[in-house]
Scaffold this motif. Structure first.
Motif, mmCIF file in Angstrom:
data_model
loop_
_atom_site.group_PDB
_atom_site.id
_atom_site.type_symbol
_atom_site.label_atom_id
_atom_site.label_comp_id
_atom_site.label_asym_id
_atom_site.label_seq_id
_atom_site.Cartn_x
_atom_site.Cartn_y
_atom_site.Cartn_z
ATOM 1 N N SER A 228 80.363 47.122 -11.310
ATOM 2 C CA SER A 228 80.152 48.784 -11.905
ATOM 3 C C SER A 228 79.521 48.839 -13.416
ATOM 4 C CB SER A 228 81.824 49.081 -11.968
ATOM 5 O OG SER A 228 81.980 49.403 -10.814
ATOM 6 N N ALA B 30 82.249 42.724 -8.521
ATOM 7 C CA ALA B 30 82.632 44.198 -7.880
ATOM 8 C C ALA B 30 82.469 45.370 -9.961
ATOM 9 C CB ALA B 30 84.190 45.025 -7.484
ATOM 10 N N GLN B 31 83.800 44.428 -10.739
ATOM 11 C CA GLN B 31 83.104 45.001 -12.264
ATOM 12 C C GLN B 31 82.316 45.064 -13.023
ATOM 13 O OE1 GLN B 31 86.807 42.838 -13.276
ATOM 14 N NE2 GLN B 31 88.011 45.232 -14.174
ATOM 15 N N ASN C 12 77.579 48.877 -3.347
ATOM 16 C CA ASN C 12 77.774 47.794 -4.024
ATOM 17 C C ASN C 12 79.049 46.832 -4.288
ATOM 18 O OD1 ASN C 12 76.372 49.439 -6.225
ATOM 19 N ND2 ASN C 12 78.255 50.530 -6.778
ATOM 20 N N ASP D 81 75.688 49.338 -13.328
ATOM 21 C CA ASP D 81 74.899 50.000 -12.992
ATOM 22 C C ASP D 81 75.152 51.293 -14.465
ATOM 23 O OD1 ASP D 81 74.310 52.386 -11.283
ATOM 24 O OD2 ASP D 81 76.467 52.759 -10.171
#
Length: 112
Positions: free
Chosen positions: A31, A27-28, A16, A34
């Motif tokens: 997430s 990255a947030q 990721n 996802d």
């Protein structure tokens, strides 16, 4: 498109964090995507990068078939013609275009 881009990255062996780098997101955001909370739009730079990532995945699948391990090895290995590893090159727009163009050229019938 969001799930397709995440799935393409995963099938290419990208974590990721690497998918975030490729899509120029944090990255947030990955997430949240996802989890289905956020979605990419095709009319944004990030969405365009996601479309290119999906095309890279499709072109690589055409070249190596359904061999996921071969695809992961190819993405992570140095490629002399590209002068780098596709995974690293894909962090820039120019690199993504170069990887896609290389894979598409490999799909073209030889001698045609």
């Amino acid at each position: 498109m969001t799930k397709g881009a995440l799935r393409a990255g995963e099938q290419l062996g990208l974590a990721n964090a690497k998918i975030a780098q490729v899509l120029h997101l944090d990255a947030q955001a990955i997430s949240a995507m996802d989890a289905g909370v956020e979605h990419l739009r095709g009319d944004t730079p990030n969405g365009q990068r996601a479309i290119t990532l999906i095309k890279i995945h499709q072109a690589l699948a055409t070249n190596v078939g359904l061999d996921a391990e071969a695809a992961k090895r190819w993405i992570a290995s140095h490629n002399t013609a590209l002068a780098g590893t596709p995974a690293s090159l894909m962090q820039t727009e120019e690199g993504m275009k170069a990887v896609l163009a290389y894979l598409q050229s490999m799909e073209a019938p030889q001698g045609a």
